[in-house]
Write an enzyme that holds these catalytic residues in place. Structure first.
Site, PDB file in Angstrom:
ATOM      1  N   HIS A  65       0.817  -1.220   0.000  1.00 42.17           N
ATOM      2  CA  HIS A  65       0.000   0.000   0.000  1.00 42.17           C
ATOM      3  C   HIS A  65       0.850   1.268   0.000  1.00 42.17           C
ATOM      4  O   HIS A  65       0.356   2.353  -0.294  1.00 42.17           O
ATOM      5  CB  HIS A  65      -0.990  -0.004   1.175  1.00 42.17           C
ATOM      6  CG  HIS A  65      -0.411   0.288   2.510  1.00 42.17           C
ATOM      7  ND1 HIS A  65      -0.057  -0.680   3.421  1.00 42.17           N
ATOM      8  CD2 HIS A  65      -0.134   1.472   3.107  1.00 42.17           C
ATOM      9  CE1 HIS A  65       0.404  -0.114   4.522  1.00 42.17           C
ATOM     10  NE2 HIS A  65       0.362   1.202   4.357  1.00 42.17           N
ATOM     11  N   ASP A 113      -0.373  -7.693   1.555  1.00 40.10           N
ATOM     12  CA  ASP A 113       0.200  -6.341   1.534  1.00 40.10           C
ATOM     13  C   ASP A 113       1.729  -6.417   1.594  1.00 40.10           C
ATOM     14  O   ASP A 113       2.350  -6.187   2.629  1.00 40.10           O
ATOM     15  CB  ASP A 113      -0.363  -5.551   2.731  1.00 40.10           C
ATOM     16  CG  ASP A 113      -0.018  -4.072   2.673  1.00 40.10           C
ATOM     17  OD1 ASP A 113       0.411  -3.596   1.600  1.00 40.10           O
ATOM     18  OD2 ASP A 113      -0.192  -3.389   3.703  1.00 40.10           O
ATOM     19  N   SER A 207       4.508   2.257   8.127  1.00 40.05           N
ATOM     20  CA  SER A 207       4.106   1.155   7.248  1.00 40.05           C
ATOM     21  C   SER A 207       5.291   0.660   6.431  1.00 40.05           C
ATOM     22  O   SER A 207       6.105   1.456   5.949  1.00 40.05           O
ATOM     23  CB  SER A 207       3.000   1.618   6.297  1.00 40.05           C
ATOM     24  OG  SER A 207       1.815   1.886   7.005  1.00 40.05           O
TER      25      SER A 207
END
Length: 263
Positions: A65, A113, A207
């Site tokens: 992402h 992901d 992230s």
């Protein structure tokens, strides 16, 4: 006081909160996590940041992402950094040549992901730039294990992000805790992680960073749920290890002069 309560509730009621910042952690000892990579991601409208980690001199793992943006995207990796807003002599700034997002990645639920980035040139391995080993297929971290996450994300619910690398110790939780929060949680490909007391967490900007247990990367910071602080779903690296190895072999073949591209 009323305004403060309204703002607090607004955060709690968010349907999804990125898993990107270090909250309740501490500043890492400078260059003590030499595998950490800072990702500067630019498209036509904005610049964002993510974490990542070096697994080979020419390859960095991160969350899909992070690069799943509209339009043309350029990614630059900074290795050997502690303060990303300074030109430290140990830093290596390398453009990303290409990246491969897992073919079954889905924005909905942040399933699969994971992304593998190929650097335009190989990193120079030094005292401050080193790669980290990662979990093999079927190698799992036990529930209750304390693991470390590092990143340059936010240190509170509000901006700005941290200039210096920070780290926090988080516990691997039972899968059913994350399953309560989301129907998209997949135990085979995700790890449930967090601090039950909600005093420590990752959030926006972290992230893509690694969940490190006993000096090995087992997870990738991926997403959070209704509560901004607990729990978090991390990508389970061991599940994707065969796919990662396959992509690394393809990267190596493409480095041979005259070899065909996989694009």
């Amino acid at each position: 006081m009323l305004l403060l309560l309204l703002l607090t509730n607004a955060f709690v009621l968010l349907p999804w909160a990125g898993a990107g910042r270090i909250i309740g952690g501490r500043e890492a000892v400078a260059h003590s996590r030499p595998y950490m990579a800072f990702l500067k991601i630019k498209n036509a409208t904005k610049t964002s940041r993510c974490g990542g980690f070096l697994i080979r001199p020419d390859a960095v793992l991160s969350a899909a992402h992070c690069v799943d943006k509209k339009g043309t995207v350029r990614v630059t990796v900074i290795l050997g950094a502690h303060n990303v807003n300074r030109r430290e002599p140990n830093q290596q700034k390398i453009p990303v040549e290409k990246w491969v997002i897992h073919p079954k990645y889905s924005r909905k639920g942040f399933i699969n992901d994971i992304v593998l980035l190929k650097l335009k040139k190989k990193a120079k391995i030094t005292e401050n730039v080193r790669y980290i080993s990662f979990a093999k297929e079927n190698e799992r971290v036990r529930v209750g294990a304390l693991c470390r996450v590092s990143g340059w994300g936010r240190t509170s619910l509000n901006p700005p992000a941290s200039d210096v690398l920070r780290e926090v110790e988080l516990k691997v939780q039972k899968e059913k805790i994350c399953q309560k929060f989301s129907k998209y949680f997949q135990p085979q490909s995700m790890i449930c992680v967090g601090d039950e007391n909600r005093k420590k967490a990752t959030y926006k900007g972290d992230s893509g960073g690694p969940l490190v247990c006993k000096n090995k990367a087992y997870g990738i910071v991926s997403r959070g749920y209704d509560d901004p602080l607990f729990p978090k779903a991390f990508t389970r690296i061991s599940y994707f290890e065969p796919w990662i190895r396959k992509q690394l072999r393809r990267f190596a073949i493409q480095d041979i002069p005259g070899s065909p591209s996989s694009d």
